[in-house]
Design an enzyme around this catalytic site. Sequence first.
Site, PDB file in Angstrom:
ATOM      1  N   THR A 124     -12.466  -9.491   2.988  1.00 58.19           N
ATOM      2  CA  THR A 124     -12.331 -10.710   3.791  1.00 58.19           C
ATOM      3  C   THR A 124     -10.931 -11.315   3.711  1.00 58.19           C
ATOM      4  OG1 THR A 124     -13.181 -11.990   1.902  1.00 58.19           O
ATOM      5  CG2 THR A 124     -14.779 -11.343   3.603  1.00 58.19           C
ATOM      6  N   CYS A 169       0.805  -1.221   0.000  1.00 53.20           N
ATOM      7  CA  CYS A 169       0.000   0.000   0.000  1.00 53.20           C
ATOM      8  C   CYS A 169       0.836   1.268   0.000  1.00 53.20           C
ATOM      9  CB  CYS A 169      -0.938   0.001   1.199  1.00 53.20           C
ATOM     10  SG  CYS A 169      -0.103  -0.090   2.794  1.00 53.20           S
TER      11      CYS A 169
END
Length: 434
Positions: free
Chosen positions: A188, A47
């Site tokens: 998830t 990220c």
Amino acid sequence: MLICLTASHRNASFDLLERLSIGAPAAASHLVTDSDVLDGAVVLATCNRFEAYLDIAGDDEVAVRATVEAVSAASELQADEVLDSVQVLGGGDVVQHLFAVSSGLESVVVGETEISGQVRRALEDARRNGTTTSELERLFQEAAHTSRGVKTRTRIGAAGRSLVRLGLELASSRITDWAATRVLLVGTGSYAATTIAALRDRDAEQIQVFSPSGRAPWFAAKHDLVAATDLRTAIGSSDVVITCTSSEVPVVEACDLDDGARRIVIDLGLPRNVHPDAADVEGVELLDLETISIHAPIAELNAETEARAIVDDAVSRFRAQALEQSTTPALVALRKHVFDILDDEIDRVKRRGDTTPESAEQTERALRHLVGVLLHRPSVRARELGRAGRGDDFTGALDALFGVRPEPVADVPSAVVPLAERAARVRDDEADAS
């Protein structure tokens, strides 16, 4: 030779990192097969960073350009734009950098716990793509070993630092009671599990989960959550929305949030999971990765200093081992040369047939012991010269005295995972799960 191309929150925009996180991993498998100057490549895209660790066999400038062009094309970026945003590291700087990255010392939140797993998965992806080499394997395995040492011997990660927890800390300035707060988790994956742990540390109880891929019921049952089947309805019944999916397009649009309710949206996805226009919706406060990174805390100086000392020691050991191993092919060639002569002599004595079997056996043991004694000092000296950076002196001496030259060393197959590393990986997974 190893080099590293690195772009991170320190020297590149989040928009560029977002684009690279989509395309760069897909380009990794072609970096080696389509290039004459690359023996191997491991790509790390997270990220807040993009990095390509390259084992090159040719000109480094050609290798850098080929890599930049490949990842730029895959990410739909201009090559010059990427080239201007990456830093190129070589030699010992590559080792120092990866060891620090894997230990969480170069992250937005110093000491974050997720990065070591991301580094490990980058190596696993390279193995599946067949793009690792023995040098890259050794580099990444030692990086993993170093990060475990930092984790167990310092308190740099004691607070469970991560972007997830930092995002929740920022949200906590607006939330007085997490137990009464309705939370929707979109995603998830492994990051979602980390988010749940961080939420429960704050006593959050009302947590729904929605999955664009339909995995919400399974994930909800595993983590004792409520599975949501309709995203817009779930958003409408939430006070906080946290997104952390691997989707390459926004999952939450501005129109999904325009019900007039006051709501905090924490977007942990890269690429973005929430459309930037959501920040303009009345009542919505959007905390994306760029916003969160601006509020990253100053590192605890003592803990970071201890961690960097461990990294420096590990780098020194790695370099010393690499120098020692530089003479290994020459040592192998010397031993083969000497033992081939010995075996020929023993065979000659046996063929002559003028000694008893017992006498021949005793002679063979004595000769093998003598050769071992004679080879001991050259072996020690080879390692000494290697550590001093004079391995070529040893190799040249063998060539000059005996005409012995080392054979090229074949790379270890990328699918081979050492037993010690497998055991360490199991320990890491168990620690992460706890």
